[in-house]
Every structure is written in C-alpha cells, then in structure tokens.
Motif scaffolding. Structure first.
Motif, short mmCIF file in Angstrom:
data_model
loop_
_atom_site.label_atom_id
_atom_site.label_comp_id
_atom_site.label_asym_id
_atom_site.label_seq_id
_atom_site.Cartn_x
_atom_site.Cartn_y
_atom_site.Cartn_z
N ILE A 81 7.76 -3.10 -26.19
CA ILE A 81 7.27 -4.34 -26.77
C ILE A 81 6.85 -5.37 -25.73
CG2 ILE A 81 9.52 -5.50 -26.96
CD1 ILE A 81 8.52 -6.38 -29.83
N ARG A 82 7.33 -5.23 -24.52
CA ARG A 82 6.96 -6.22 -23.51
C ARG A 82 6.99 -5.60 -22.12
NH1 ARG A 82 8.55 -12.54 -23.61
NH2 ARG A 82 8.00 -13.14 -21.50
N PHE A 83 5.84 -5.61 -21.48
CA PHE A 83 5.72 -5.22 -20.08
C PHE A 83 5.65 -6.47 -19.22
CE2 PHE A 83 3.80 -1.59 -22.37
CZ PHE A 83 4.47 -0.54 -21.79
N ASN A 84 5.55 -6.28 -17.93
CA ASN A 84 5.27 -7.39 -17.03
C ASN A 84 3.87 -7.91 -17.28
OD1 ASN A 84 4.21 -8.55 -14.37
ND2 ASN A 84 6.39 -8.32 -13.92
N GLU A 85 3.68 -9.21 -17.20
CA GLU A 85 2.38 -9.80 -17.52
C GLU A 85 1.28 -9.34 -16.58
OE1 GLU A 85 2.11 -14.11 -16.83
OE2 GLU A 85 4.00 -13.95 -15.73
N HIS A 86 1.63 -8.78 -15.43
CA HIS A 86 0.62 -8.36 -14.46
C HIS A 86 0.19 -6.91 -14.64
CE1 HIS A 86 1.30 -12.16 -12.51
NE2 HIS A 86 2.57 -11.87 -12.30
#
Length: 411
Positions: A81-86
């Motif tokens: 559901i959430r990776f690093n924004e980069h």
C-alpha cells in the motif's frame, strides 16, 4: 452517524504514526461511523501517482474485497500500500512477478505449483526438527545473563530456520537470507539507514541466490522441495525466475510476519500475565490463532478497483486503490466478543491475520501456527518467568506491524 473527525493529513499508512502505535481508536471510529473512508495523500507520497486510497476497516468488507479479485486487483498496483515516495513506476511493476501481486489466472497457475511445498505431509515432516530447534533456541536464550533482545535471540530464529529447512538452504547461508529480508522491508526506518536502492539490491541478491539453487537442481536433481518445484518446467513446474520470486516472497511473508507474530505474542503474554499463567498451565490449542489475531503482523495490503463498484455505501471508481486494514478487522465487535481482550481460549476465532480469504489466503498458515506453538511451548518450559525490561521498539514501516527490539530478562 457523523463522520469521524481526524487531524488534517491523518493517514493510516503513515510510517511515523505506525512506528509508535497501531491506530486502533481511529479504526474503531471508522468502523462505527464511516467504515469505508477516502484517505487523501499528497501526490506520490506512497509511490503512486494518485490522490489517496479508500480505507476499509470492517471485517465483512475486508473479506469481500479479498474474495473478489475480479473487482479488486493485486496486480494493477501490487498489494503493497505504500512505497517510498522516490520509487519509480518500473520498480513497482517489477514486483508483479511475486505471487502476492498476481491475479488469477496466472496467480492460480503459480499457486497450484508452490502449494506442493505446504502439503500437510510436508509440514508434518518438519515438525520434529523444528521442535528440536525451538528447544535449543529457548535453552540458549535462557543461558544468557541479564537483559537480552527477544527479537534477535528468540523470535527471528525459528521462522528463518523453518523457511530454510523447507527449501533446503544450507545452514551456513541462513544468515544471508535473514540480512537480505531485513533490508527489503526496513527502508522506511532511518535507524537502519536502508535506502530503497539497498532494499532493491538485497532483493536482487536473494532472487539470484534462489535462481542459482534452481539451476543446480535442474542439473543435479535431488529428493527435495526445490527439485519438486523446478526440475521439469514443461510438466507444470516453476522456471528459474518464478522460483527466485517465490523464495523472495517466502523470505518476507514467511519469515518477517511469523517473527513479528511471535514477538507481539510474547509482549501480549508479558502484559497480560494471567494469560501467560494460563498458557503455561494448559497450553491451549487456540493460543496461536489468538496471537495472530492480536498481532496482525501485516498492517495492511491493498487492492485496485478494476471497475466502478460500491463498497460500504461508497462509490469506488475504477483505478482507485483500496486499503485492507487487518488490525481493524480483527477488532471488529460485530465479529469478536470483547475484541480488545487478549484471550488465548478464544474460539471460534475468524480473524484475518492470515488474510481475508480468497486467492491470496496465506499458503503457509499451517507452518506459521506450528512454529508459534513450538516456540511458545519451548519458552514456557525453559523461561517460565520471563519478564520485560523495556518497552518494545517498533519498526517504522507503512505495512509491516514490526517490533525491532523487545528487551527481556529471565532473572
């Protein structure tokens, strides 16, 4: 009912929040007033070019999404559901090769092959060896003087040994598997100084290691699980790439999650001493399931809507991401009597700690339950007076409900 009011920017996948606590009070508010709620996110904070996700908090709705892959895809945006924004989109898409991120019919084909590893006979064949290892782990911890870290000395050992035993990883190589899997899931935690790039490199090294195992077995078949999975691709087995990604999934889904269930379970016993006394006295068969319900080792997975649909009275648009929050489902009072109590005699216990059913229900459930039973039996015998010496230190992670340190003492 009025919609619950949360502070601006409140996000159930925020790793800063989850480093400190699981937001059970907020989940309770949503279940009562708005069980499917849109959670806005600033552009790309989770690695996706969208504006947020739907938080699904009721047990029934989590099960519905999990059992309707034709409406809610694991493949489109993966289950994470959430990776690093980069992270770039290519790196996200590359993870579609992992079973966790497949949809039927490809998921069905691969799962039918790899479930050979988890037959009742295969799991039973591990039990005596794992019991001996559990006893040794507890005895070694008992021999320590003063305070020690339960995570590194006890909880991490048996799951790692089980996965390695299952697929025949040599004893000398097991520490490498542990290190690679840690790096793959710790990129959100600054204490580890693990970048997304280091995590990706660790994943690549683990996949390459597994692919080399597969290549060796194709050259020299043996009477083991790896040979069973890869020796004859034209007879419905895995190719080397598929085997590599299967081992990658095991390293996280079979190792990290069980380790954290054991750690959360020990902390629950230490903070509910009457339950620990009951466990030591009676060793109820229901204990492992309650430990997993209580622990909910995965905070959340996601699905992506394949078409416009409705869920919990809300219109979900095609392409919307949908977050499945297992801790919330496991505390749903419509399903569990006194859900905030840790009760190792709870029965029935239809928790969603192994997933909400459907195609992605945990393949290794029986192995995980066995490991939890074996290690707590060993702890109860070797360290019946274990006590905490510090509060647990939680992992900063958007999707793993992890504890990175739990200091305890036998003195």
């Amino acid at each position: 009912m009025p919609c619950p009011a949360f502070p601006d920017g409140f996000d159930f996948t925020d790793p800063d929040l989850l480093q400190h606590r699981v937001p059970l009070p907020e989940f309770a508010e949503l279940r009562r007033a708005e069980p499917v709620r849109w959670i806005p996110q600033t552009a790309n904070v989770a690695g996706f070019q969208d504006e947020g996700y739907w938080a699904v908090t009721r047990h029934a709705d989590v099960k519905y999404v999990s059992t309707h892959p034709e409406l809610f895809s694991s493949y489109l945006n993966t289950a994470i559901i959430r990776f690093n924004e980069h992270i770039d989109r290519d790196a996200i898409d590359a993870q579609r090769l992992i079973l966790l991120n497949m949809d039927p019919p490809e998921h069905t084909r691969v799962r039918q092959i790899v479930q050979r590893v988890f037959t009742p006979r295969a799991i039973r064949a591990l039990e005596d060896n794992l019991r001996s290892r559990a006893l040794a782990i507890a005895a070694n911890a008992r021999a320590r003087t003063g305070s020690f870290d339960f995570v590194t000395e006890v909880a991490c050992e048996l799951p790692l040994q089980a996965i390695a035993e299952l697929i025949g990883i040599p004893q000398d190589d097991r520490a490498k598997i542990f290190d690679w899997s840690n790096k793959m899931i710790s990129y959100d935690d600054p204490e580890y100084a693990i970048t997304e790039e280091i995590g990706a490199e660790s994943a690549t090294e683990l996949i390459a290691y597994a692919m080399n195992m597969a290549a060796d077995r194709k050259q020299c078949p043996a009477k083991d699980i790896v040979t069973t999975l890869v020796a004859a691709e034209d007879e419905g087995n895995l190719n080397s790439d598929e085997f590599g990604f299967f081992v990658l999934m095991l390293a996280v889904a079979g190792n990290e999650t069980t380790r954290n269930a054991i750690t959360h379970g020990m902390h629950a016993f230490l903070t509910h001493p009457e339950q620990w006394e009951l466990y030591k006295r009676e060793r109820p068969a229901t204990a492992a399931e309650e430990i997993v319900r209580w622990a909910a080792p995965v905070n959340s997975f996601q699905r992506t809507a394949t078409q416009d649909t409705e869920l919990g009275g809300k219109r979900i648009k095609k392409g919307d991401r949908v977050g499945l929050f297992y801790a919330s489902a496991n505390h749903d009072p419509d399903v569990f009597e006194n859900p905030d109590a840790f009760d190792i005699t709870r029965d029935p216990n239809p928790h969603l700690g192994f997933g909400g059913g459907g195609p992605h229900y945990c393949l290794g459930k029986s192995l995980a339950v066995m490991e939890i039973n074996l290690i707590f039996n060993a702890i109860a015998d070797a360290m019946p007076d274990l006590r905490p010496t510090a509060d647990p230190r939680r992992l900063r992670s958007a999707w793993i409900n992890g504890v990175k340190e739990l200091r305890v003492s036998t003195a």
